[in-house]
Design an enzyme around this catalytic site. Structure first.
Site, short mmCIF file in Angstrom:
data_model
loop_
_atom_site.label_atom_id
_atom_site.label_comp_id
_atom_site.label_asym_id
_atom_site.label_seq_id
_atom_site.Cartn_x
_atom_site.Cartn_y
_atom_site.Cartn_z
N GLU A 18 -4.23 6.73 -3.05
CA GLU A 18 -3.70 5.46 -2.57
C GLU A 18 -3.46 4.53 -3.76
O GLU A 18 -4.31 4.42 -4.65
CB GLU A 18 -4.67 4.79 -1.59
CG GLU A 18 -4.12 3.46 -1.06
CD GLU A 18 -5.09 2.73 -0.16
OE1 GLU A 18 -4.73 2.40 0.98
OE2 GLU A 18 -6.24 2.47 -0.61
N HIS A 66 0.83 -1.19 0.00
CA HIS A 66 0.00 0.00 0.00
C HIS A 66 0.88 1.25 0.00
O HIS A 66 1.76 1.38 0.84
CB HIS A 66 -0.90 0.03 1.23
CG HIS A 66 -2.00 -0.98 1.21
ND1 HIS A 66 -3.12 -0.89 2.01
CD2 HIS A 66 -2.16 -2.10 0.47
CE1 HIS A 66 -3.91 -1.92 1.77
NE2 HIS A 66 -3.34 -2.67 0.85
N GLU A 71 -11.99 -12.56 0.79
CA GLU A 71 -12.19 -12.19 2.20
C GLU A 71 -13.20 -11.05 2.31
O GLU A 71 -14.10 -11.07 3.16
CB GLU A 71 -10.86 -11.77 2.81
CG GLU A 71 -10.95 -11.39 4.28
CD GLU A 71 -9.66 -10.79 4.81
OE1 GLU A 71 -9.35 -11.02 5.98
OE2 GLU A 71 -8.98 -10.08 4.03
#
Length: 218
Positions: A159, A140, A174
């Site tokens: 981001e 990230h 997930e």
């Protein structure tokens, strides 16, 4: 973005029209930043194809936070619902996800991004070398991209997430499981199962890299 959805959170204001105009200009900067990042990534891909004769990108996804998502994050972080408050505390209104075939390509792309003069990397969270307890892996980056406007340059935050196909499969699965069961907290049994899936995904990445390296050596 539906600006009125965001602005309704301000409540009544004596100069509502001016707030709308200011917020419109503010959000437009992020829309332009997203276009700039897309262009940067296309250039990186073309350069890579020229140098290595293949593309490291399996796919690239971009998004702007929805007004609802932005509002939830503002409330969760306790950020003042003002332009300055958002500018100083929310850095992922613009998001880019780059998915690669191989783990080492993740870091090669990161190195290329670091070398760009029109991109500043402000923060790095390496969940590949330091996975989350769930097994989640990804690199990230919080960056600032430069916009050259008629009145001068402006740096806008965004981001960037970079990960492999296997990592992306796990992260997406997930996420979907949590939303399907409408819960932020999965049972321990499910967590254990997901962790095993994460380990299997990691082993797949390692195996694919070994196969690729063997082919290159031969």
């Amino acid at each position: 973005m539906d600006l009125r959805t965001i602005l309704n959170s301000f409540g009544a204001h004596e100069d509502y029209r001016q707030i709308i105009l200011d917020f419109n200009d503010f959000i437009k900067l992020y829309e332009m930043a997203l276009l700039e990042l897309r262009s940067d990534i296309e250039i990186i891909e073309l350069e890579w194809q020229t140098r290595y004769e293949y593309s490291p990108f399996e796919h690239v996804k971009t998004r702007m936070k929805t007004p609802q998502s932005l509002q939830r994050k503002i409330e969760r972080k306790g950020v003042p619902f003002t332009i300055e408050g958002i500018k100083e505390n929310i850095f992922d209104i613009v998001g880019v996800r780059i998915v690669t075939s191989f783990e080492d390509d993740v870091y090669k792309i990161y190195e290329l991004l670091k070398r760009r003069d029109d991109l500043k990397i402000r923060r790095v969270k390496d969940y590949i070398n330091n996975p989350k307890p769930s097994g989640y892996k990804s690199l990230h980056l919080i960056v600032e991209t430069e916009l050259i406007l008629s009145e001068g340059s402006v740096w806008v935050p965004a981001e960037i997430q970079i990960r492999t196909l296997a990592m992306d499969f796990f992260a997406s699965t997930e996420h979907k499981l949590q939303y399907k069961y409408n819960t932020k907290e999965l049972s321990q049994d499910i967590k254990d199962e997901l962790y095993e899936v994460a380990l299997a995904s990691s082993r797949l990445d390692e195996k694919m890299t070994q196969v690729r390296n063997t082919i290159l050596i031969d």
